[in-house]
Design a protein around this motif. Structure first.
Motif, PDB file in Angstrom:
ATOM      1  N   LYS A  75      34.691  34.779  44.240  1.00 13.59           N
ATOM      2  CA  LYS A  75      35.630  35.767  44.382  1.00 13.59           C
ATOM      3  C   LYS A  75      37.095  35.114  44.145  1.00 13.59           C
ATOM      4  N   HIS A  76      37.953  35.826  43.667  1.00 22.17           N
ATOM      5  CA  HIS A  76      39.312  35.469  43.636  1.00 22.17           C
ATOM      6  C   HIS A  76      40.220  36.571  44.209  1.00 22.17           C
ATOM      7  N   ASN A  77      41.365  36.202  45.036  1.00 26.03           N
ATOM      8  CA  ASN A  77      42.069  37.007  45.573  1.00 26.03           C
ATOM      9  C   ASN A  77      43.542  37.053  44.705  1.00 26.03           C
ATOM     10  N   LEU A  78      44.199  38.268  44.570  1.00 31.66           N
ATOM     11  CA  LEU A  78      45.533  37.995  43.921  1.00 31.66           C
ATOM     12  C   LEU A  78      46.410  39.290  44.108  1.00 31.66           C
ATOM     13  N   LYS A  79      47.700  38.943  44.113  1.00 28.84           N
ATOM     14  CA  LYS A  79      48.759  39.907  44.303  1.00 28.84           C
ATOM     15  C   LYS A  79      49.065  40.715  42.935  1.00 28.84           C
ATOM     16  N   LEU A  80      49.103  41.907  42.755  1.00 29.87           N
ATOM     17  CA  LEU A  80      49.316  42.334  41.581  1.00 29.87           C
ATOM     18  C   LEU A  80      50.875  42.512  41.241  1.00 29.87           C
ATOM     19  N   GLU A  81      51.112  42.376  40.272  1.00 30.10           N
ATOM     20  CA  GLU A  81      52.364  42.260  39.612  1.00 30.10           C
ATOM     21  C   GLU A  81      52.465  42.543  38.132  1.00 30.10           C
ATOM     22  N   THR A  82      53.337  43.638  37.894  1.00 25.89           N
ATOM     23  CA  THR A  82      53.348  44.260  36.637  1.00 25.89           C
ATOM     24  C   THR A  82      53.815  43.143  35.317  1.00 25.89           C
ATOM     25  N   ASP A  90      45.577  46.008  33.491  1.00 29.46           N
ATOM     26  CA  ASP A  90      44.575  46.284  33.441  1.00 29.46           C
ATOM     27  C   ASP A  90      44.061  46.744  34.808  1.00 29.46           C
ATOM     28  N   MET A  91      44.567  46.485  36.044  1.00 22.19           N
ATOM     29  CA  MET A  91      44.189  47.126  37.113  1.00 22.19           C
ATOM     30  C   MET A  91      45.002  47.906  37.768  1.00 22.19           C
ATOM     31  N   ILE A  92      46.289  47.780  37.636  1.00 28.14           N
ATOM     32  CA  ILE A  92      47.647  48.491  38.253  1.00 28.14           C
ATOM     33  C   ILE A  92      47.305  50.084  37.836  1.00 28.14           C
ATOM     34  N   GLY A  93      47.403  51.082  38.627  1.00 30.87           N
ATOM     35  CA  GLY A  93      47.222  52.563  38.177  1.00 30.87           C
ATOM     36  C   GLY A  93      45.788  52.899  38.178  1.00 30.87           C
ATOM     37  N   ARG A 131      45.142  50.890  51.953  1.00 30.79           N
ATOM     38  CA  ARG A 131      45.308  51.986  51.781  1.00 30.79           C
ATOM     39  C   ARG A 131      44.076  52.383  50.439  1.00 30.79           C
ATOM     40  N   SER A 132      44.131  53.735  49.854  1.00 34.60           N
ATOM     41  CA  SER A 132      43.169  54.121  49.098  1.00 34.60           C
ATOM     42  C   SER A 132      43.880  54.815  47.811  1.00 34.60           C
ATOM     43  N   GLY A 133      43.408  55.217  46.984  1.00 34.80           N
ATOM     44  CA  GLY A 133      43.997  55.936  45.883  1.00 34.80           C
ATOM     45  C   GLY A 133      44.383  54.879  44.714  1.00 34.80           C
ATOM     46  N   PRO A 134      45.141  54.917  43.665  1.00 37.24           N
ATOM     47  CA  PRO A 134      45.242  54.109  42.593  1.00 37.24           C
ATOM     48  C   PRO A 134      45.894  52.590  43.175  1.00 37.24           C
ATOM     49  N   LEU A 135      45.295  51.528  42.384  1.00 39.78           N
ATOM     50  CA  LEU A 135      45.939  50.342  42.867  1.00 39.78           C
ATOM     51  C   LEU A 135      47.428  50.082  42.331  1.00 39.78           C
ATOM     52  N   VAL A 136      48.137  49.619  43.196  1.00 38.51           N
ATOM     53  CA  VAL A 136      49.677  49.532  42.960  1.00 38.51           C
ATOM     54  C   VAL A 136      50.258  48.459  42.953  1.00 38.51           C
ATOM     55  N   GLU A 137      51.488  47.926  42.089  1.00 38.41           N
ATOM     56  CA  GLU A 137      52.053  46.730  42.396  1.00 38.41           C
ATOM     57  C   GLU A 137      52.229  46.270  43.625  1.00 38.41           C
ATOM     58  N   GLY A 138      51.911  45.088  43.944  1.00 38.72           N
ATOM     59  CA  GLY A 138      52.453  44.299  45.285  1.00 38.72           C
ATOM     60  C   GLY A 138      51.201  44.308  46.159  1.00 38.72           C
ATOM     61  N   GLU A 139      50.300  44.994  46.248  1.00 40.45           N
ATOM     62  CA  GLU A 139      49.026  44.897  46.902  1.00 40.45           C
ATOM     63  C   GLU A 139      48.125  44.154  46.469  1.00 40.45           C
ATOM     64  N   TRP A 140      47.183  43.459  47.370  1.00 45.66           N
ATOM     65  CA  TRP A 140      46.130  42.463  47.000  1.00 45.66           C
ATOM     66  C   TRP A 140      45.025  43.195  46.571  1.00 45.66           C
ATOM     67  N   VAL A 141      44.366  42.584  45.682  1.00 48.32           N
ATOM     68  CA  VAL A 141      42.908  42.795  45.175  1.00 48.32           C
ATOM     69  C   VAL A 141      42.039  41.737  45.099  1.00 48.32           C
ATOM     70  N   PRO A 198      41.604  52.931  39.925  1.00 49.71           N
ATOM     71  CA  PRO A 198      41.162  53.228  41.092  1.00 49.71           C
ATOM     72  C   PRO A 198      40.315  51.686  41.181  1.00 49.71           C
ATOM     73  N   GLU A 199      40.163  51.625  42.651  1.00 44.86           N
ATOM     74  CA  GLU A 199      39.129  50.693  43.048  1.00 44.86           C
ATOM     75  C   GLU A 199      37.853  50.762  42.255  1.00 44.86           C
ATOM     76  N   GLY A 200      36.726  49.552  42.450  1.00 40.62           N
ATOM     77  CA  GLY A 200      35.566  49.793  41.746  1.00 40.62           C
ATOM     78  C   GLY A 200      35.414  49.616  40.189  1.00 40.62           C
ATOM     79  N   ILE A 201      36.433  49.457  39.466  1.00 41.52           N
ATOM     80  CA  ILE A 201      36.276  49.224  38.162  1.00 41.52           C
ATOM     81  C   ILE A 201      35.912  47.807  37.798  1.00 41.52           C
ATOM     82  N   VAL A 202      35.250  47.646  36.442  1.00 42.50           N
ATOM     83  CA  VAL A 202      35.078  46.365  36.003  1.00 42.50           C
ATOM     84  C   VAL A 202      35.929  46.166  34.943  1.00 42.50           C
ATOM     85  N   ILE A 203      36.680  44.918  34.926  1.00 41.06           N
ATOM     86  CA  ILE A 203      37.484  44.531  33.777  1.00 41.06           C
ATOM     87  C   ILE A 203      37.086  43.278  32.845  1.00 41.06           C
ATOM     88  N   GLU A 204      37.555  42.961  31.907  1.00 45.39           N
ATOM     89  CA  GLU A 204      37.212  41.788  31.062  1.00 45.39           C
ATOM     90  C   GLU A 204      38.266  40.883  30.889  1.00 45.39           C
TER      91      GLU A 204
END
Length: 295
Positions: free
Chosen positions: A21-28, A43-46, A2-12, A48-54
């Protein structure tokens, strides 16, 4: 996907500056641990894709949803997967089109299933058959993670396709199994005229057995067999060269088309190489090619 903001339960998919690389399933409220510190899912939920986090130690990571080819190579596996390079060849060379009626025998871990579902679209149908119940459950989880649960055109059946198949007229038959030649009578019975059978086999002995069985049947066009090799390139300024590693042999692919009822395929005008079907050859033979005998 899907597109749009990242939501809980999907993989990033997280990538660091070295390309790890690391794959993980988002959980609040959850955290992901790396050698470079903790990463907060919040820091990822809500965002958009393409952000950089620390991380807690200041390490930077890019965040994207995984593309399908990235997800399938890291999906939980029961059986081995069909790799993206081969899935792409199957979709293209077996001409999987929107609205097609497709059957796959041997669902593996669901890798090819996800590509087939995308290719046939909402108007097509896909019947997946898997011998082992535990593999089938893994297929269902992996497919639903990618495509969701609303899949009215998809059925997943545990059982031998030769005994359990319910589809009567199919456009494409994909065989990912140890003995695909055992399904040639099924292909002859259920494929519509012009339909395609495609086998995915790992060894040359399987390749030969399937091709010669197709020829012996006589109700299919001359089989086309090939393999695909993929090589990445290293690109840095004037340092432009092939990568030291590559995706080499994974499997052979074979396709053939169903003739109309009562029609036989044209015999090859070129004679086989001397000895190709000599006394030492014990497999199936093309029609009209009798075993050679010692004089």
């Amino acid at each position: 996907m899907r597109s749009g903001p990242l939501v809980e339960g999907e993989w990033v998919r997280l990538t660091d500056p070295k390309g790890r690389k690391h794959n993980l399933k988002l959980e609040t409220g959850a955290q992901f641990s790396t050698k470079k510190g903790q990463l907060d899912h919040d820091d990822m939920i809500g965002h958009p894709e393409g952000i950089v986090i620390e991380s807690s130690m200041g390490a930077a990571y890019q965040v994207f949803r995984p593309l399908l080819f990235e997800y399938v190579v890291s999906m939980p596996r029961g059986a081995a997967i069909i790799y993206p390079k081969d899935a792409a060849q199957i979709v293209t060379m077996a001409d999987i089109y929107p609205g097609a009626r497709v059957v796959e025998a041997g669902a593996g871990s669901g890798s090819l299933t996800t590509y087939l579902l995308r290719a046939i679209g909402p108007e097509g149908t896909l019947g997946s058959y898997e011998l082992r119940d535990e593999f089938a459950e893994n297929v269902r989880r992996n497919v639903e993670q990618v495509a969701g649960t609303d899949l009215p055109g998809w059925t997943l059946t545990v059982g031998d396709v030769k005994e359990a198949i319910t589809e009567t007229e199919i456009d494409r038959l994909i065989l990912d199994m140890v003995d695909p030649w055992s399904c040639i009578p099924l292909a002859a019975e259920r494929l519509v005229p012009g339909g395609i059978v495609c086998a995915y086999v790992a060894t040359t002995t399987q390749l030969s057995m399937f091709v010669e069985s197709i020829r012996e049947d006589g109700g299919f066009t001359e089989p086309h067999a090939w393999e695909t090799l993929v090589r990445d390139w290293h690109l840095e300024g004037l340092s432009v060269r092939p990568d030291h590693k590559m995706n080499g042999h994974t499997a052979f692919l074979v396709t053939a088309r169903r003739m109309a009822p009562g029609q036989r395929s044209l015999e090859k005008s070129r004679r086989p190489a001397p000895g190709a079907y000599g006394p030492d050859y014990k497999g199936p033979r093309p029609l009209g090619l009798e075993p050679e005998t010692d004089s």
